[in-house]
Scaffold this motif. Structure first.
Motif, PDB file in Angstrom:
ATOM      1  N   HIS A 207       0.853  -1.182   0.000  1.00  0.00           N
ATOM      2  CA  HIS A 207       0.000   0.000   0.000  1.00  0.00           C
ATOM      3  C   HIS A 207       0.886   1.228   0.000  1.00  0.00           C
ATOM      4  CE1 HIS A 207       1.024   0.846   4.119  1.00  0.00           C
ATOM      5  NE2 HIS A 207       0.634  -0.340   4.475  1.00  0.00           N
TER       6      HIS A 207
ATOM      7  N   VAL B  22      12.381  -0.784  -1.017  1.00  0.00           N
ATOM      8  CA  VAL B  22      11.773  -0.984  -2.336  1.00  0.00           C
ATOM      9  C   VAL B  22      10.256  -0.893  -2.204  1.00  0.00           C
ATOM     10  CG1 VAL B  22      11.545  -2.550  -4.285  1.00  0.00           C
ATOM     11  CG2 VAL B  22      13.682  -2.484  -2.978  1.00  0.00           C
ATOM     12  N   SER B  23       9.702   0.180  -2.736  1.00  0.00           N
ATOM     13  CA  SER B  23       8.259   0.368  -2.654  1.00  0.00           C
ATOM     14  C   SER B  23       7.637   0.052  -4.002  1.00  0.00           C
ATOM     15  CB  SER B  23       7.957   1.811  -2.263  1.00  0.00           C
ATOM     16  OG  SER B  23       6.575   2.031  -2.284  1.00  0.00           O
ATOM     17  N   THR B  24       6.599  -0.769  -3.970  1.00  0.00           N
ATOM     18  CA  THR B  24       5.962  -1.178  -5.217  1.00  0.00           C
ATOM     19  C   THR B  24       5.474   0.043  -6.005  1.00  0.00           C
ATOM     20  OG1 THR B  24       5.096  -2.878  -3.770  1.00  0.00           O
ATOM     21  CG2 THR B  24       4.483  -3.017  -6.062  1.00  0.00           C
TER      22      THR B  24
ATOM     23  N   ASP C 147      10.410  -5.818  -2.081  1.00  0.00           N
ATOM     24  CA  ASP C 147       9.268  -5.158  -1.463  1.00  0.00           C
ATOM     25  C   ASP C 147       9.776  -4.592  -0.135  1.00  0.00           C
ATOM     26  OD1 ASP C 147       6.596  -4.455  -1.560  1.00  0.00           O
ATOM     27  OD2 ASP C 147       5.947  -6.510  -1.999  1.00  0.00           O
TER      28      ASP C 147
HETATM   29 MO   LIG Z   1       5.591  -0.430  -0.171  1.00  0.00          MO
END
Ligand SMILES: [Mo]
Ligand SMILES: Nc1nc2c(c(=O)[nH]1)N[C@H]1C(S)=C(S)[C@@H](COP(=O)(O)O)O[C@H]1N2
Length: 156
Positions: A13, A57-59, A142
């Motif tokens: 999120h 690491v953010s999606t 992630d």
């Molecule tokens: Mo994230």
């Protein structure tokens, strides 16, 4: 009826930018029912480990880093407060985000240990930036285990 959100099953999120409380202390819950308030000063009193080349690491928001995180190895931290056997650690923030690690995951991460980080790039980690933050260096795809603002750690 809506299911209550389980902090141990976080979904990818928008990362929360705001700490859920001012205090960086967290509650340590031990298998025998004992509990203890842990402060950043308690962590500063334990041997430090530094991990270089850490990435968050953010999606949805790309990758930040590399960072050098310094903190206390989770394996040593648990051993300090609970010398007996244990199976799992649940690490939860009051904003409803958390993760569960097995003792084997923690023990096996010897080259790049899992940290309770209090320092980033040689500077104290601010509350806003996540103090105290779990750093799981093996998670590179992630950031679901990189729990900011640890509020509770339950050893099972
Ligand atoms: Mo994230
Ligand atoms: N307590 C807490 N930790 C969290 C989150 C969150 O919402 N709350 N988001 C996670 C996710 S999805 C990402 S991408 C990173 C973002 O970290 P950053 O704010 O340092 O970039 O924090 C992780 N840790």
């Amino acid at each position: 009826m809506a299911q209550p959100h389980d902090p141990l099953r976080p979904h990818s999120h928008d990362p929360n930018p705001a700490p859920p409380s001012e205090s960086p202390d967290f509650l340590l819950l031990l298998p025998d029912g004992g509990q203890q308030n842990i402060t950043p000063d308690d962590l500063y009193g334990l041997p430090p480990t530094t991990l270089t080349d850490c990435f968050i690491v953010s999606t949805g928001h790309g990758t930040s880093g590399p960072f050098a995180f310094t903190g206390v190895a989770l394996a040593g931290f648990v051993a300090r407060y609970w010398p007996g056997p244990w199976a799992q650690a649940e690490i939860i923030s009051a904003d409803g985000f958390g993760t569960r690690l097995s003792a084997a995951d923690v023990a096996e991460a010897t080259a790049r240990p899992i940290l309770l980080a209090h320092t980033i790039d040689g500077q104290p980690l601010s509350r806003a930036a996540g103090l105290v933050r779990l750093i799981v260096p093996s998670e590179t795809d992630d950031a679901l285990k990189q729990v900011k603002w640890i509020g509770e750690m339950r050893i099972l």
